[in-house]
Design a protein around this motif. Structure first.
Motif, PDB file in Angstrom:
ATOM      1  N   SER A  76       3.788  13.296   9.015  1.00 52.49           N
ATOM      2  CA  SER A  76       3.886  14.753   8.866  1.00 52.49           C
ATOM      3  C   SER A  76       2.803  15.329   7.959  1.00 52.49           C
ATOM      4  O   SER A  76       2.473  16.503   8.066  1.00 52.49           O
ATOM      5  N   ASP A  77       2.227  14.526   7.053  1.00 54.87           N
ATOM      6  CA  ASP A  77       1.189  15.008   6.147  1.00 54.87           C
ATOM      7  C   ASP A  77       0.017  14.037   6.167  1.00 54.87           C
ATOM      8  O   ASP A  77       0.118  12.927   5.640  1.00 54.87           O
ATOM      9  N   THR A  78      -1.087  14.443   6.771  1.00 53.94           N
ATOM     10  CA  THR A  78      -2.253  13.558   6.882  1.00 53.94           C
ATOM     11  C   THR A  78      -3.262  13.803   5.768  1.00 53.94           C
ATOM     12  O   THR A  78      -4.373  13.271   5.816  1.00 53.94           O
ATOM     13  N   SER A  79      -2.909  14.583   4.754  1.00 49.29           N
ATOM     14  CA  SER A  79      -3.861  14.876   3.682  1.00 49.29           C
ATOM     15  C   SER A  79      -3.962  13.728   2.672  1.00 49.29           C
ATOM     16  O   SER A  79      -4.911  13.659   1.904  1.00 49.29           O
ATOM     17  N   ARG A  80      -2.998  12.813   2.670  1.00 47.68           N
ATOM     18  CA  ARG A  80      -2.989  11.684   1.734  1.00 47.68           C
ATOM     19  C   ARG A  80      -2.781  10.391   2.516  1.00 47.68           C
ATOM     20  O   ARG A  80      -2.186  10.391   3.594  1.00 47.68           O
ATOM     21  N   ILE A  81      -3.281   9.308   1.928  1.00 43.89           N
ATOM     22  CA  ILE A  81      -3.203   8.014   2.603  1.00 43.89           C
ATOM     23  C   ILE A  81      -2.958   6.935   1.550  1.00 43.89           C
ATOM     24  O   ILE A  81      -3.373   7.067   0.407  1.00 43.89           O
ATOM     25  N   TYR A  82      -2.253   5.887   1.948  1.00 47.81           N
ATOM     26  CA  TYR A  82      -2.044   4.737   1.069  1.00 47.81           C
ATOM     27  C   TYR A  82      -3.089   3.685   1.434  1.00 47.81           C
ATOM     28  O   TYR A  82      -3.210   3.287   2.588  1.00 47.81           O
ATOM     29  N   VAL A  83      -3.817   3.227   0.412  1.00 52.27           N
ATOM     30  CA  VAL A  83      -4.874   2.236   0.623  1.00 52.27           C
ATOM     31  C   VAL A  83      -4.500   0.959  -0.116  1.00 52.27           C
ATOM     32  O   VAL A  83      -4.133   1.000  -1.302  1.00 52.27           O
ATOM     33  N   ALA A  84      -4.604  -0.172   0.578  1.00 51.43           N
ATOM     34  CA  ALA A  84      -4.349  -1.468  -0.053  1.00 51.43           C
ATOM     35  C   ALA A  84      -5.521  -1.772  -0.982  1.00 51.43           C
ATOM     36  O   ALA A  84      -6.674  -1.812  -0.564  1.00 51.43           O
ATOM     37  N   ILE A  85      -5.206  -1.965  -2.272  1.00 53.77           N
ATOM     38  CA  ILE A  85      -6.271  -2.220  -3.245  1.00 53.77           C
ATOM     39  C   ILE A  85      -6.310  -3.681  -3.678  1.00 53.77           C
ATOM     40  O   ILE A  85      -7.142  -4.075  -4.479  1.00 53.77           O
ATOM     41  N   GLY A  86      -5.416  -4.496  -3.146  1.00 53.00           N
ATOM     42  CA  GLY A  86      -5.413  -5.919  -3.444  1.00 53.00           C
ATOM     43  C   GLY A  86      -4.146  -6.357  -4.153  1.00 53.00           C
ATOM     44  O   GLY A  86      -3.437  -5.543  -4.753  1.00 53.00           O
ATOM     45  N   CYS A  87      -3.848  -7.637  -4.050  1.00 53.43           N
ATOM     46  CA  CYS A  87      -2.683  -8.261  -4.694  1.00 53.43           C
ATOM     47  C   CYS A  87      -1.377  -7.581  -4.296  1.00 53.43           C
ATOM     48  O   CYS A  87      -0.427  -7.535  -5.083  1.00 53.43           O
ATOM     49  N   GLY A  88      -1.321  -7.017  -3.090  1.00 54.48           N
ATOM     50  CA  GLY A  88      -0.104  -6.386  -2.607  1.00 54.48           C
ATOM     51  C   GLY A  88       0.135  -4.986  -3.145  1.00 54.48           C
ATOM     52  O   GLY A  88       1.213  -4.425  -2.935  1.00 54.48           O
ATOM     53  N   PHE A  89      -0.839  -4.403  -3.835  1.00 56.22           N
ATOM     54  CA  PHE A  89      -0.692  -3.063  -4.382  1.00 56.22           C
ATOM     55  C   PHE A  89      -1.348  -2.035  -3.472  1.00 56.22           C
ATOM     56  O   PHE A  89      -2.394  -2.294  -2.872  1.00 56.22           O
ATOM     57  N   PHE A  90      -0.716  -0.863  -3.402  1.00 57.77           N
ATOM     58  CA  PHE A  90      -1.237   0.249  -2.610  1.00 57.77           C
ATOM     59  C   PHE A  90      -1.400   1.448  -3.526  1.00 57.77           C
ATOM     60  O   PHE A  90      -0.615   1.636  -4.460  1.00 57.77           O
ATOM     61  N   LEU A  91      -2.408   2.257  -3.220  1.00 53.97           N
ATOM     62  CA  LEU A  91      -2.684   3.437  -4.023  1.00 53.97           C
ATOM     63  C   LEU A  91      -2.700   4.655  -3.112  1.00 53.97           C
ATOM     64  O   LEU A  91      -3.345   4.647  -2.062  1.00 53.97           O
ATOM     65  N   GLU A  92      -1.968   5.701  -3.508  1.00 50.25           N
ATOM     66  CA  GLU A  92      -1.955   6.923  -2.723  1.00 50.25           C
ATOM     67  C   GLU A  92      -3.177   7.750  -3.111  1.00 50.25           C
ATOM     68  O   GLU A  92      -3.371   8.081  -4.282  1.00 50.25           O
TER      69      GLU A  92
END
Length: 157
Positions: free
Chosen positions: A84-100
């Motif tokens: 519903s909102d494409t303005s933000r995305i979660y990116v895998a930054i390593g070690c199983g962590f994601f950053l919005e």
């Protein structure tokens, strides 16, 4: 049929040749394979980030606020979903962590990560070339120890 000479029956030169051959196969070729495998993994990761960059750029160009897509839940089992909102995305930054991140922040992150991965792949390529050079040098040394002539190189037309 003659049996191969035992280690005690070998002359010192033959023993050196066996040690060098063992070093080439047990150490250098194994190290070369490890470096090449690591470089392949880096290339795969770089490819995923470049794919993500293309998707983000497409989202920005399309300027759509909602996205219909299919998500793989595992074992090729897909479900339809709506973002519903494409303005933000979660990116895998390593070690199983994601950053919005916003799309612009994600593109900056991808550029930095891509540069780091490219530098790492270049370094691994240099390492593999050094190992190949060591293998070649040892093979030339073995050829000299065994008194073999240089193998003529094929001429290229």
């Amino acid at each position: 049929m003659a049996t191969p000479p035992t280690r005690q029956a070998l002359d010192p030169m033959g023993e050196k040749v066996l040690r060098y051959e063992a070093f080439i196969s047990d150490v250098l070729q194994r190290d070369l394979q490890k470096v090449l495998d690591h470089r392949d993994k880096v290339y795969e990761e770089l490819s995923k980030y470049l794919q993500l960059r293309n998707v983000i750029e497409h989202l920005q160009e399309a300027n759509c606020s909602e996205l219909h897509m299919q998500v793989d839940l595992g074992c090729n089992f897909f479900v339809d979903t709506v973002v519903s909102d494409t303005s933000r995305i979660y990116v895998a930054i390593g070690c199983g962590f994601f950053l919005e991140l916003t799309l612009a922040e994600a593109l900056k992150f991808i550029d930095r990560k891509s540069n780091l991965l490219t530098e790492l792949s270049d370094r691994l390529t240099k390492d593999s070339m050094n190992i190949k050079a060591h293998i070649h040098m040892l093979l030339e040394g073995l050829r000299e120890l065994q008194g073999l002539q240089d193998i003529p190189e094929k001429t290229h037309h």
